[in-house]
Design a protein around this motif. Structure first.
Motif, short mmCIF file in Angstrom:
data_model
loop_
_atom_site.label_atom_id
_atom_site.label_comp_id
_atom_site.label_asym_id
_atom_site.label_seq_id
_atom_site.Cartn_x
_atom_site.Cartn_y
_atom_site.Cartn_z
N GLY A 116 0.78 -1.23 0.00
CA GLY A 116 0.00 0.00 0.00
C GLY A 116 0.81 1.28 0.00
N VAL A 117 2.15 1.18 0.07
CA VAL A 117 3.01 2.38 0.10
C VAL A 117 3.60 2.59 -1.30
N PRO A 118 3.32 3.74 -1.95
CA PRO A 118 3.80 3.98 -3.31
C PRO A 118 5.33 4.06 -3.37
N PHE A 119 5.88 3.61 -4.49
CA PHE A 119 7.31 3.74 -4.73
C PHE A 119 7.54 3.87 -6.23
N THR A 120 8.71 4.40 -6.58
CA THR A 120 9.15 4.47 -7.98
C THR A 120 10.61 4.03 -8.03
N VAL A 121 10.95 3.19 -8.99
CA VAL A 121 12.34 2.78 -9.19
C VAL A 121 12.73 3.03 -10.64
N ASP A 122 14.00 3.35 -10.85
CA ASP A 122 14.55 3.41 -12.20
C ASP A 122 14.94 2.00 -12.61
N VAL A 123 14.66 1.63 -13.84
CA VAL A 123 14.99 0.28 -14.31
C VAL A 123 15.68 0.36 -15.66
N ALA A 124 16.63 -0.51 -15.86
CA ALA A 124 17.31 -0.64 -17.15
C ALA A 124 17.52 -2.12 -17.42
N PRO A 125 17.36 -2.58 -18.65
CA PRO A 125 17.55 -4.00 -18.95
C PRO A 125 19.01 -4.41 -18.78
N ALA A 126 19.22 -5.61 -18.30
CA ALA A 126 20.57 -6.17 -18.16
C ALA A 126 20.49 -7.64 -18.56
N ALA A 127 21.63 -8.28 -18.80
CA ALA A 127 21.64 -9.69 -19.17
C ALA A 127 20.88 -10.50 -18.12
N GLU A 128 19.83 -11.15 -18.52
CA GLU A 128 18.99 -12.01 -17.69
C GLU A 128 18.06 -11.26 -16.73
N GLY A 129 18.21 -9.96 -16.62
CA GLY A 129 17.38 -9.27 -15.63
C GLY A 129 17.37 -7.78 -15.83
N PHE A 130 17.47 -7.05 -14.71
CA PHE A 130 17.35 -5.59 -14.72
C PHE A 130 18.37 -4.98 -13.76
N VAL A 131 18.75 -3.73 -14.05
CA VAL A 131 19.44 -2.92 -13.06
C VAL A 131 18.38 -1.98 -12.49
N ILE A 132 18.18 -2.05 -11.18
CA ILE A 132 17.12 -1.29 -10.52
C ILE A 132 17.74 -0.35 -9.50
N ARG A 133 17.29 0.92 -9.54
CA ARG A 133 17.73 1.89 -8.53
C ARG A 133 16.53 2.44 -7.80
N HIS A 134 16.58 2.34 -6.47
CA HIS A 134 15.59 3.01 -5.62
C HIS A 134 16.32 4.02 -4.76
N ARG A 135 16.06 5.29 -5.01
CA ARG A 135 16.76 6.39 -4.34
C ARG A 135 18.27 6.23 -4.57
N ALA B 276 20.15 3.53 -3.72
CA ALA B 276 20.57 2.13 -3.75
C ALA B 276 20.32 1.56 -5.14
N LYS B 277 21.35 0.94 -5.71
CA LYS B 277 21.23 0.36 -7.05
C LYS B 277 21.81 -1.05 -7.06
N ARG B 278 21.06 -1.98 -7.64
CA ARG B 278 21.50 -3.36 -7.72
C ARG B 278 21.03 -3.99 -9.03
N LYS B 279 21.79 -5.00 -9.47
CA LYS B 279 21.32 -5.84 -10.56
C LYS B 279 20.37 -6.88 -9.98
N VAL B 280 19.21 -7.04 -10.60
CA VAL B 280 18.19 -7.96 -10.09
C VAL B 280 17.92 -9.03 -11.15
N LEU B 281 18.10 -10.28 -10.77
CA LEU B 281 17.84 -11.41 -11.65
C LEU B 281 16.72 -12.26 -11.07
N VAL B 282 15.78 -12.63 -11.90
CA VAL B 282 14.68 -13.52 -11.49
C VAL B 282 14.91 -14.84 -12.21
N LEU B 283 15.31 -15.89 -11.47
CA LEU B 283 15.80 -17.13 -12.06
C LEU B 283 15.08 -18.35 -11.52
N THR B 284 15.12 -19.41 -12.30
CA THR B 284 14.70 -20.70 -11.75
C THR B 284 15.79 -21.17 -10.80
#
Length: 658
Positions: A541-560, A562-570
């Motif tokens: 219920g708390v709004p947020f916005t993140v910057d996203v950019a495509p990366a190999a297998e996933g995304f680079v996500i920045r919230h304020r 903090a920035k990390r590469k995020v992979l969603v994998l089996t």
């Protein structure tokens, strides 16, 4: 009232003045250089006049061209904005001689208070407490060294005609003075056309608090309370707020009364700012007076409800102030963040280039705060190396300081810029710091909190959850578009942090089970399509916005910050991914690499020369700031790839050592 006003400035402040003039039914003229031919200000103004090449010394600082533009267009008055000719008493007098009204204080007030050296002399005679220093011009570097050692280090070397953080250096020893004095003199000449310098004692761990004053031509002067501008880097204000979290009512009244008395003593008749250096014990000393509109004036407008540009115009026209001191009250709290074209990850060095994407938060009312964004740019505009690197001034207002800070943090999340370095992540980091939120400020804040420079922040537990939720939601959308069946469990890598996430989607709500706890992402609140650079949603219920950019297998996500590469994998893909070797960084230890785009002022080494540790290799200039590049260790120069006068890009190899 005036029917036509010429704006002798550019960028954000030119746009700002145009908006007020439109509301008052006044036609506007802007002058522009080659670099600003396609600017937003030129587009918005009723008329525009070309005044020369991009360097300010050949355009915006040439009084003859401004006066001629007034005659050519029939403008009755000139608003100088800030910087350039705004504190030039000679220009104000020239306007008067030519029958053009200068929208600012009278030439006598500028002469008395606008010049940093003369203002200190005047303040001393008036019995105002001043910071210890040498009140007088400095002949040369040797003279500067003698004065500095008499005062005692550290000292501040300042341009007499300075402003906007330009032409200022802090010197901690003799070498700093020997190098800093000529650099400040060069910056002062380039920025203000005046290379006079003075030196004063640098007060350790001070706070920078200023009082906004407003006068008319009938002897009335009031103050509009204070602004705190202690968050600075390279003596350039970055975050300002009104009122100050330091002051109590008694100190506020004392500072305000002193500022008004000083303004009345010189017959001040426009908007101006009396600046003080304050101790943590609420002691304060007169620093200088800026005889112009300040960059940070919006926060004063937000807490008082007054339009300072309008008040300047009315005063210049001869109207008396329509209110007295007792009529003015502080309403709520306002924060301003200056959005700069600079790279905080490279020690805040200028970053010039094109705004490939520029998407600021929408202005107006939110549930608990209000957003204002003063800008002079549009998407597609270029940030030039010739002028100040400010992109916009993002402001929030709320009933309380914490609500204003929280509103600013959310507004910064929504601000998206692509194409050049910018300081939005850094500003967001400050908003989240407990020290800032507590109001324990000082001009050394950035150096104290980021002693090794800014490298972003590690994600908090909440930010890790936000990145996880955004990553899973985007992955599911992409998989659905590709015709894949939804999975109930994923392994999500947020940087090096691995977590197993069970997923369930019911009635438009995506439930994520993390470490035995559930987080809900309301899909109705999600705003994202493949290719979009921002993902908006609401977690629990708390709004947020993140910057996203495509990366190999996933995304680079920045919230304020903090920035990390995020992979969603089996599970199997995650196992194999963990066995991949990390890529080694390139060895640049034998190279001097340009830390920023700019102009080579001097190349101080040649092929075959042996340089010692700390020796100057070259000097690069951008946006009126000179950056001295030194050798990190003793070595022999193998190649030199640039010379004085060359334009260079960030990361360009300038010198290579054997």
């Amino acid at each position: 009232m005036f029917s036509k006003i010429l704006i002798a400035n550019r960028g954000e402040i030119a746009v700002r003045v145009i908006k007020t003039c439109r509301r008052l039914g006044i036609k506007t003229v802007v002058v522009y250089s080659e670099a600003d031919a396609d600017s937003l200000a030129v587009e918005m103004a009723d008329e525009s006049v070309f005044i020369g090449p991009a360097p300010a010394a050949q355009s915006y600082l040439v009084a003859d061209k401004i006066i001629e533009a007034c005659k050519q267009t029939g403008a009755q008055a000139v608003h100088p904005g800030f910087g350039f000719l705004s504190e030039n008493a000679g220009f104000a007098q020239r306007c008067a001689d030519e029958g053009v009204v200068f929208i600012g204080p009278n030439p006598g007030a500028i002469q008395a208070m606008g010049d940093k050296i003369e203002s200190k002399k005047f303040a001393e005679k008036a019995g105002v407490s001043c910071v210890p220093g040498h009140i007088g011009e400095i002949d040369d570097t040797a003279h500067a060294v003698r004065i500095s050692e008499e005062i005692g280090y550290p000292v501040m070397i300042k341009a007499s005609a300075g402003g906007g953080g330009k032409g200022i250096r802090v010197a901690h020893n003799r070498q700093d003075v020997e190098e800093g004095f000529p650099a400040v003199r060069a910056e002062a000449k380039a920025s203000f056309g005046d290379d006079r310098i003075f030196i004063e004692k640098f007060i350790t761990s001070p706070r920078h608090i200023e009082i906004q004053v407003l006068g008319d031509k009938h002897g009335h002067v009031v103050h509009l309370f204070e602004r705190e501008c202690s968050i600075q880097r390279r003596n350039q204000k970055v975050i300002e707020e009104a009122p100050s979290p330091l002051l109590d009512e008694k100190t506020r009244a004392e500072m305000g009364a002193q500022a008004v008395a000083l303004a009345q003593a010189v017959g001040y008749d426009s908007a101006g700012t009396v600046e003080f250096v304050a101790g943590q014990d609420k002691s304060f000393y007169f620093l200088e007076m800026n005889t112009r509109l300040q960059v940070e004036h919006p926060v004063t407008e937000l807490i008082t409800g007054l339009d300072l540009v309008e008040q300047m115009i009315r005063s210049a026209y001869g109207e008396p102030l329509a209110f007295k001191q007792d009529d003015l009250k502080i309403n709520g709290w306002a924060i301003e963040s200056r959005i700069y074209a600079e790279d905080p990850y490279r020690k805040f060095l200028p970053s010039i280039g094109r705004l490939v994407r520029y998407d600021p938060p929408a202005e107006g009312e939110r549930e608990t705060y209000r957003v204002r964004n003063d800008a002079g740019v549009r998407e597609g505009d270029e940030i030039s190396m010739y002028y100040d690197p400010m992109i916009s001034k993002l402001c929030t207002w709320a009933p309380t300081r914490i609500e204003a800070i929280d509103g600013m943090a959310r507004a910064l999340e929504d601000f998206y810029i692509e194409g050049l370095g910018q300081n939005v992540p850094f500003l967001a980091a400050v908003m989240d710091q407990e020290r800032f939120r507590s109001g324990a400020l000082a001009t050394s804040y950035i150096a104290d909190e980021f002693p090794e420079g800014f490298a972003g922040t590690a994600p908090t537990a909440l930010q890790t959850d936000i990145m996880t939720a955004a990553g899973v939601a985007m992955h599911r959308l992409l998989a659905a578009r590709a015709g894949g069946a939804p999975r109930r469990e994923w392994t999500v890598l947020v940087g090096h942090d691995s977590r197993v996430v069970a997923v369930d989607e019911t009635d438009g709500v995506l439930s994520l089970y993390l470490a035995g706890e559930d987080r809900t992402l309301t899909l109705d609140d999600v705003v994202w399509l493949p290719g979009r650079p921002q993902f908006k949603g609401a977690l629990n219920g708390v709004p947020f916005t993140v910057d996203v950019a495509p990366a190999a297998e996933g995304f680079v996500i920045r919230h304020r910050a903090a920035k990390r590469k995020v992979l969603v994998l089996t599970a199997r893909s995650a196992e194999l991914h963990g066995k991949l070797p990390e890529k080694a960084a390139a060895d640049t230890s034998k190279m001097i690499i340009s830390p920023m785009p700019g102009l080579i002022v001097s190349m101080d080494v040649e092929v075959g020369q042996t340089v010692r540790e700390g020796e100057i290799v070259c000097v690069i200039e951008a946006m009126k700031m000179q950056n001295i590049i030194r050798a990190e260790k003793e070595a022999v120069v193998k190649t030199v790839s640039a010379k004085a006068g060359d334009s260079v890009a960030a990361d360009e190899v300038l010198v290579e050592f054997a």
